[in-house]
Design a protein around this motif. Sequence first.
Motif, PDB file in Angstrom:
ATOM      1  N   VAL A 145      -2.359  -1.721  -3.233  1.00  6.81           N
ATOM      2  CA  VAL A 145      -3.193  -0.521  -3.258  1.00  6.81           C
ATOM      3  C   VAL A 145      -2.292   0.643  -3.647  1.00  6.81           C
ATOM      4  CG1 VAL A 145      -4.647   1.050  -1.933  1.00  6.81           C
ATOM      5  CG2 VAL A 145      -4.767  -1.415  -1.508  1.00  6.81           C
ATOM      6  N   ILE A 185      -6.279   4.451  -6.667  1.00  2.00           N
ATOM      7  CA  ILE A 185      -6.992   5.676  -6.269  1.00  2.00           C
ATOM      8  C   ILE A 185      -6.248   6.870  -6.846  1.00  2.00           C
ATOM      9  CG2 ILE A 185      -7.704   7.098  -4.299  1.00  2.00           C
ATOM     10  CD1 ILE A 185      -7.621   4.464  -2.615  1.00  2.00           C
ATOM     11  N   TRP A 219       0.882  -1.179   0.000  1.00  2.00           N
ATOM     12  CA  TRP A 219       0.000   0.000   0.000  1.00  2.00           C
ATOM     13  C   TRP A 219       0.913   1.220   0.000  1.00  2.00           C
ATOM     14  CZ3 TRP A 219      -5.458   0.289   2.120  1.00  2.00           C
ATOM     15  CH2 TRP A 219      -5.913   1.606   2.263  1.00  2.00           C
ATOM     16  N   ILE A 250      -2.017   4.569  -4.626  1.00  2.00           N
ATOM     17  CA  ILE A 250      -2.675   5.876  -4.516  1.00  2.00           C
ATOM     18  C   ILE A 250      -1.785   6.915  -5.180  1.00  2.00           C
ATOM     19  CG2 ILE A 250      -3.654   7.578  -2.932  1.00  2.00           C
ATOM     20  CD1 ILE A 250      -3.874   5.316  -0.856  1.00  2.00           C
ATOM     21  N   PHE A 279     -11.014  -4.754  -0.103  1.00  2.00           N
ATOM     22  CA  PHE A 279     -10.292  -5.400  -1.208  1.00  2.00           C
ATOM     23  C   PHE A 279      -9.160  -6.269  -0.657  1.00  2.00           C
ATOM     24  CE2 PHE A 279      -6.368  -4.884  -3.703  1.00  2.00           C
ATOM     25  CZ  PHE A 279      -6.713  -5.485  -4.900  1.00  2.00           C
ATOM     26  N   ARG A 312     -10.526   4.120  -8.809  1.00  2.00           N
ATOM     27  CA  ARG A 312     -11.463   5.124  -8.309  1.00  2.00           C
ATOM     28  C   ARG A 312     -10.837   6.503  -8.487  1.00  2.00           C
ATOM     29  NH1 ARG A 312     -15.270   3.101  -3.350  1.00  2.00           N
ATOM     30  NH2 ARG A 312     -15.596   0.982  -4.134  1.00  2.00           N
ATOM     31  N   ALA A 332     -10.786  -0.030  -0.092  1.00  2.00           N
ATOM     32  CA  ALA A 332      -9.454  -0.604  -0.282  1.00  2.00           C
ATOM     33  C   ALA A 332      -9.163  -1.656   0.781  1.00  2.00           C
ATOM     34  CB  ALA A 332      -8.408   0.510  -0.245  1.00  2.00           C
ATOM     35  N   CYS A 354      -8.167  -4.964 -11.580  1.00  2.00           N
ATOM     36  CA  CYS A 354      -7.696  -3.623 -11.254  1.00  2.00           C
ATOM     37  C   CYS A 354      -8.899  -2.699 -11.138  1.00  2.00           C
ATOM     38  CB  CYS A 354      -6.737  -3.094 -12.321  1.00  2.00           C
ATOM     39  SG  CYS A 354      -6.090  -1.437 -11.979  1.00  2.00           S
ATOM     40  N   GLU A 355      -9.171  -2.256  -9.920  1.00  2.00           N
ATOM     41  CA  GLU A 355     -10.245  -1.294  -9.710  1.00  2.00           C
ATOM     42  C   GLU A 355      -9.654   0.101  -9.610  1.00  2.00           C
ATOM     43  OE1 GLU A 355     -13.802  -0.068  -6.563  1.00  2.00           O
ATOM     44  OE2 GLU A 355     -12.937  -2.090  -6.497  1.00  2.00           O
ATOM     45  N   ALA A 362     -13.033   5.802  -0.235  1.00  2.00           N
ATOM     46  CA  ALA A 362     -11.953   5.028  -0.849  1.00  2.00           C
ATOM     47  C   ALA A 362     -11.316   4.027   0.104  1.00  2.00           C
ATOM     48  CB  ALA A 362     -10.889   5.984  -1.395  1.00  2.00           C
ATOM     49  N   TYR A 363     -10.982   4.476   1.317  1.00  2.00           N
ATOM     50  CA  TYR A 363     -10.170   3.621   2.185  1.00  2.00           C
ATOM     51  C   TYR A 363     -10.909   2.375   2.675  1.00  2.00           C
ATOM     52  CZ  TYR A 363      -6.658   7.351   2.247  1.00  2.00           C
ATOM     53  OH  TYR A 363      -5.711   8.285   1.896  1.00  2.00           O
ATOM     54  N   PHE A 369      -5.824  -2.155  -6.491  1.00  4.33           N
ATOM     55  CA  PHE A 369      -6.855  -1.163  -6.190  1.00  4.33           C
ATOM     56  C   PHE A 369      -6.164   0.185  -6.350  1.00  4.33           C
ATOM     57  CE2 PHE A 369      -9.718   1.453  -3.776  1.00  4.33           C
ATOM     58  CZ  PHE A 369     -10.957   0.832  -3.836  1.00  4.33           C
TER      59      PHE A 369
END
Length: 600
Positions: A481, A537, A457, A483, A592, A567, A589, A564-565, A585-586, A535
């Motif tokens: 994840v 963001i 992450w 971001i 996920f 947002r 995640a 792969c998502e 979002a969190y 994931f």
Amino acid sequence: MPNDNDRLIQTLLNLRTWSLFDVDDAGHVLAGHDELGTIQLIEIAPDGTRTPLTRMPTRVSGKYVPGRRAVVVQHDAGGNELHQLGLLDLTAAALPAGPDALTPLVDDPEHMNVLREVTADTLVYSSNRRNGVDMDVYARDLASGEERAVYEEGGFVANVALSHDGAHQAVTCYSLQPASTSVSIDGEPLTAPDEQAEHGGVAWSADDATVIMSSNHDRDMAAIARVSLDGSQWNWLVEDDEHELGCWVSPDGLAMVVGRHVDGVFELAVHEADGTLRCPIRTPVAGVPEVVWAPDGSRVAMSISAATDPGSIHLVDARTGESTVVVDALEGVDVAAREQLVTPTGGRVPTPDGEQVPCFVYAGSSDADPQLQGASVLLIHGGPEAAAYRNFMPVPHVLAAAGFTVLVPNVRGSAAYGKRWVSLDDVERRLDSVADLAAIREWLPSQGLDPERAALWGGSYGGYMVLAGVSTQPDLWAAGVDIVGMSSLVTFLENTSDYRRALREREYGSLEHDRAVLEKASPLTYLDQIRAPLFVIHGANDPRVPLSEAEQIKAALDQKGVECELRVYADEGHGLAKRANRLDAYPAAVAFLVRHLTRA
């Protein structure tokens, strides 16, 4: 229906945070608080009364105008970092004030205008309006509105300090050397522009004959120095060969707060201007401070962000070091949420080449789903010329509450551990930093953790590390994840804001000279190896890492058939500044990661 763990995660994400901006002559404290969902200005009177000052659509910061009941407010639009400056008259405006209540001082929405200093009659700010790249420094007369340029030498300005007589400027800029800055006095170099050294906290001595700053000039660990204005004489005032030091000099130049970085927190003390210890500073918690001196030098205001404290504000007697709590950042937080705030432990992770990676560990909750026991998440900081500290971050607590053990490393290339360490990932050594992730995974069994259920992450450069990890080490990570991370260092440098390109090229390598190195270190180069679900963001208005970095990794993985998502948040820039977006979002995640790391 949400279960108890979901509600706890929402509670942790809803914790309010405090920050500190200024103190005026009468003892009012100008603070930042995110009660409204983003950081807004709030004033704390000497008797403790709190008055919300702003209600703006995006986060703001500010400084008092000395001698007046007024604040210069800095704000942008949707996180685009094109800062504008306005005057808030606290005697006339209806509070909390929206954008229409500000009297524009610098209204130039196409450029970045950054508040630097405010005196009784002058606003000092930096702007890239000349060519969209170089930062110049301007002094604006608050009464007449007339402006003059006081620095036009180019570069990315990091700090401006006015001499006590107002006649001279010490300007700190990022240099073209990795992890380095240069300092000039009235446009003339004080430090060597091509030296690999970082100088911070630059302030004028009481007589304006020298400047005081933290620096790693000719040394590994930053110490506190007094430097002659021609740069020829360096007098080291406070030194520690094992720890980095930072400083905050009092307005009169007669004293300074010195912070000693020790394993993710700062030990603080007041020193005389000659470096002599006056007194240690005693606060209830150790963490990462924001420090503002009172104008008369009698007190110091501090907001201290600790692992279990989201920014409590303290007033410190500068003669004795004794502190008084002005704001308890955990007031009103229920007992259940307080009990879920984890105090991390520190450690060192060995690497195959003999290095030791500093790492903080947040233990997973024993009350969480037992099927998550042994699962872990590596949380990698941004920068890369930055560091993870033991300050307040909601994400480690949220992940720990869900049942994950969270590891927060300072991989090679991180700041705060000396010049050698911060330089170990420069240009062609980029993937050496990524290799530290593999070393941490190898270390997991010694901590009772399952290496087959480890995820990554990270945000910004940490997001790049997530993508680099899952692409170059495809057998090691169960999920990631990302971001606002970079999926290609080449396209990132091609598309980032013009004013940031040279700053980033000094660390990663240049498009002109190092394209092969950049391609070798880019996650997209290893697209065919990615198997871990992602994931992603991103903010639509991100001026640092363009949205296209997220869109291209999403499109590529969709075509490859890898989960792969993505947002995207239309009202965000580089990261998630708004609580409503974090609350969206969190938890998603975390869910996920729960789905992919729960024991089969």
